[in-house]
Motif scaffolding. Structure first.
Motif, PDB file in Angstrom:
ATOM      1  N   ALA A 115      21.417  -0.517 -31.015  1.00  0.00           N
ATOM      2  CA  ALA A 115      19.990  -0.464 -30.674  1.00  0.00           C
ATOM      3  C   ALA A 115      19.573   0.938 -30.242  1.00  0.00           C
ATOM      4  CB  ALA A 115      19.687  -1.466 -29.560  1.00  0.00           C
ATOM      5  N   ILE A 116      20.357   1.546 -29.378  1.00  0.00           N
ATOM      6  CA  ILE A 116      20.022   2.884 -28.880  1.00  0.00           C
ATOM      7  C   ILE A 116      20.056   3.899 -30.020  1.00  0.00           C
ATOM      8  CG2 ILE A 116      20.786   4.781 -27.397  1.00  0.00           C
ATOM      9  CD1 ILE A 116      21.751   2.669 -25.395  1.00  0.00           C
ATOM     10  N   LEU A 137      16.994   3.422 -32.349  1.00  0.00           N
ATOM     11  CA  LEU A 137      15.772   4.007 -31.777  1.00  0.00           C
ATOM     12  C   LEU A 137      15.817   5.528 -31.840  1.00  0.00           C
ATOM     13  CD1 LEU A 137      15.405   1.686 -28.647  1.00  0.00           C
ATOM     14  CD2 LEU A 137      13.777   1.847 -30.543  1.00  0.00           C
ATOM     15  N   THR A 138      16.984   6.086 -31.555  1.00  0.00           N
ATOM     16  CA  THR A 138      17.143   7.540 -31.604  1.00  0.00           C
ATOM     17  C   THR A 138      16.926   8.064 -33.018  1.00  0.00           C
ATOM     18  OG1 THR A 138      18.735   7.442 -29.770  1.00  0.00           O
ATOM     19  CG2 THR A 138      18.716   9.448 -31.094  1.00  0.00           C
ATOM     20  N   VAL A 178      14.983   6.821 -35.297  1.00  0.00           N
ATOM     21  CA  VAL A 178      13.538   6.814 -35.553  1.00  0.00           C
ATOM     22  C   VAL A 178      12.880   8.031 -34.900  1.00  0.00           C
ATOM     23  CG1 VAL A 178      11.370   5.586 -35.113  1.00  0.00           C
ATOM     24  CG2 VAL A 178      13.408   4.310 -35.808  1.00  0.00           C
ATOM     25  N   LEU A 179      13.246   8.312 -33.653  1.00  0.00           N
ATOM     26  CA  LEU A 179      12.638   9.438 -32.930  1.00  0.00           C
ATOM     27  C   LEU A 179      13.029  10.781 -33.552  1.00  0.00           C
ATOM     28  CD1 LEU A 179      13.082   8.195 -29.239  1.00  0.00           C
ATOM     29  CD2 LEU A 179      10.957   8.364 -30.531  1.00  0.00           C
ATOM     30  N   THR A 194      13.646  -4.560 -23.045  1.00  0.00           N
ATOM     31  CA  THR A 194      12.885  -3.711 -23.967  1.00  0.00           C
ATOM     32  C   THR A 194      12.664  -2.321 -23.376  1.00  0.00           C
ATOM     33  OG1 THR A 194      11.729  -5.639 -24.866  1.00  0.00           O
ATOM     34  CG2 THR A 194      10.734  -3.475 -25.259  1.00  0.00           C
ATOM     35  N   LEU A 253      15.984  -0.338 -23.231  1.00  0.00           N
ATOM     36  CA  LEU A 253      16.396   0.183 -24.537  1.00  0.00           C
ATOM     37  C   LEU A 253      15.509   1.343 -24.979  1.00  0.00           C
ATOM     38  CD1 LEU A 253      17.213  -3.119 -26.499  1.00  0.00           C
ATOM     39  CD2 LEU A 253      18.835  -1.386 -25.684  1.00  0.00           C
ATOM     40  N   LEU A 254      14.198   1.229 -24.750  1.00  0.00           N
ATOM     41  CA  LEU A 254      13.284   2.304 -25.129  1.00  0.00           C
ATOM     42  C   LEU A 254      13.601   3.581 -24.357  1.00  0.00           C
ATOM     43  CD1 LEU A 254       9.875   0.395 -25.413  1.00  0.00           C
ATOM     44  CD2 LEU A 254      11.207   1.392 -27.284  1.00  0.00           C
ATOM     45  N   GLY A 298      16.854   5.030 -25.684  1.00  0.00           N
ATOM     46  CA  GLY A 298      16.650   5.726 -26.955  1.00  0.00           C
ATOM     47  C   GLY A 298      15.997   7.077 -26.756  1.00  0.00           C
ATOM     48  N   THR A 355      17.792  10.799 -27.370  1.00  0.00           N
ATOM     49  CA  THR A 355      17.130  11.824 -28.192  1.00  0.00           C
ATOM     50  C   THR A 355      17.010  13.136 -27.434  1.00  0.00           C
ATOM     51  OG1 THR A 355      15.838  10.079 -29.286  1.00  0.00           O
ATOM     52  CG2 THR A 355      15.066  12.356 -29.541  1.00  0.00           C
TER      53      THR A 355
END
Length: 301
Positions: free
Chosen positions: A31-32, A35-36, A38-39, A213, A216-217, A220, A224
């Motif tokens: 998950a992390i 998200l990373t 995507v960023l 949520t 995790l956000l 992430g 990054t």
């Protein structure tokens, strides 16, 4: 930028620790890293740097090695956490500063003074105090501790691999390209483990769980920022100095624990905080003086 790094990394540690209360280690890792990814993609798109992701001649093997090391350092740390207390593990993972110093002296012929070694060991001792480690019950060759030490070794080797790609003589890789492939390869390896173990089903827990949520956000985002700031510092500073400054990370994590979760600190831990901060300040002052001396030396000659 050096002092910002342990703040970011300490915040990431707190956020990811919160996420692990709801999901297993490998599913959290997926998950992390997702998200990373995507960023990092968004950042590179804004900078119009996505084209650099295909210019990998001469460095692609190094990038794969960096991603593999990223996976190994996380996996060995996870195994260590299952076999030994987290406090001892966190302290042993900070031994990477010793590995980095030894590698720097052996391969790169860095000259460390007795003061450098003394300050490094003093700061490491302060970290152990902050984490409340009881040296009387520290079994160094406990199987879990061995995995922590292996993780610290992989962290150290990875730092030098990153620096190798940053300064490649033919095709030096940008920080964002290195970060992107490090994250991508690590995520793929996490997926190959999480799927057979059935941990991917845990993603259903995210829906409706605000705490998970948010954790995790923030994790992430933290991962990054670690890539961006950590690589920035590795490019501009010796690996050993970056690792020494990262010894401040447990201090900031302890501070966050106090502010957010009202976790109290003992007198010994407070002494440890003072020791680490004093050591870091002395190290930065000495490094600044040496840099100033190097800059003025040619002019004086």
């Amino acid at each position: 930028m050096l002092l910002i790094l342990p703040v970011i990394w300490g915040s990431y540690y707190v956020a990811s620790h919160s996420a692990l209360a709801y999901m297993s280690t490998f599913s959290v890792g997926v998950a992390i890293r997702g998200l990373t990814l995507v960023l990092l993609t968004a950042i590179m798109a804004c900078r119009k740097e996505l084209g650099s992701l295909v210019r990998l001649k001469h460095i692609w093997k190094w990038l794969l090695a960096i991603g593999l090391m990223g996976f190994l350092l996380d996996t060995t740390a996870f195994i260590g956490l299952k076999l030994s207390p987290a406090g001892i593990g966190t302290a042993l993972l900070k031994c990477d500063v010793l590995f980095v110093n030894l590698i720097s002296a052996w391969l790169y012929h860095e000259r460390f003074t007795k003061t450098d070694w003394a300050l490094t060991l003093v700061m490491l001792f302060g970290v152990f105090l902050v984490l409340g480690i009881d040296f009387r019950h520290l079994e160094l060759f406990n199987p879990g501790n061995i995995f922590f030490i292996l993780s610290a070794l992989f962290v150290s080797v990875n730092a030098f691999l990153i620096k190798k790609v940053q300064h490649h003589p033919v095709n030096p890789g940008s920080d964002m390209v290195i970060a992107y492939y490090n994250n991508l390869v690590t995520m793929i390896l996490f997926l190959t483990v999480a799927f057979p173990m059935g941990q991917m089903a845990e993603f259903s827990r995210i829906a409706g769980n605000k705490s998970l949520t948010v954790a995790l956000l923030l994790s992430g985002l933290g991962q990054t920022l670690i890539y961006v700031v950590y690589y920035h510092n590795l490019r501009r500073n010796p690996v050993w100095l970056v690792k020494v400054i990262l010894l401040l990370m447990p201090v900031f994590s302890a501070f966050l624990g106090f502010v957010l979760f009202r976790e109290t600190m003992t007198a010994v831990q407070l002494i440890g905080v003072a020791v680490v901060l004093a050591g870091a300040m002395a190290m930065l002052i000495l490094t600044h003086k040496r840099d100033a001396a190097k800059q003025t030396a040619p002019a004086e000659q």
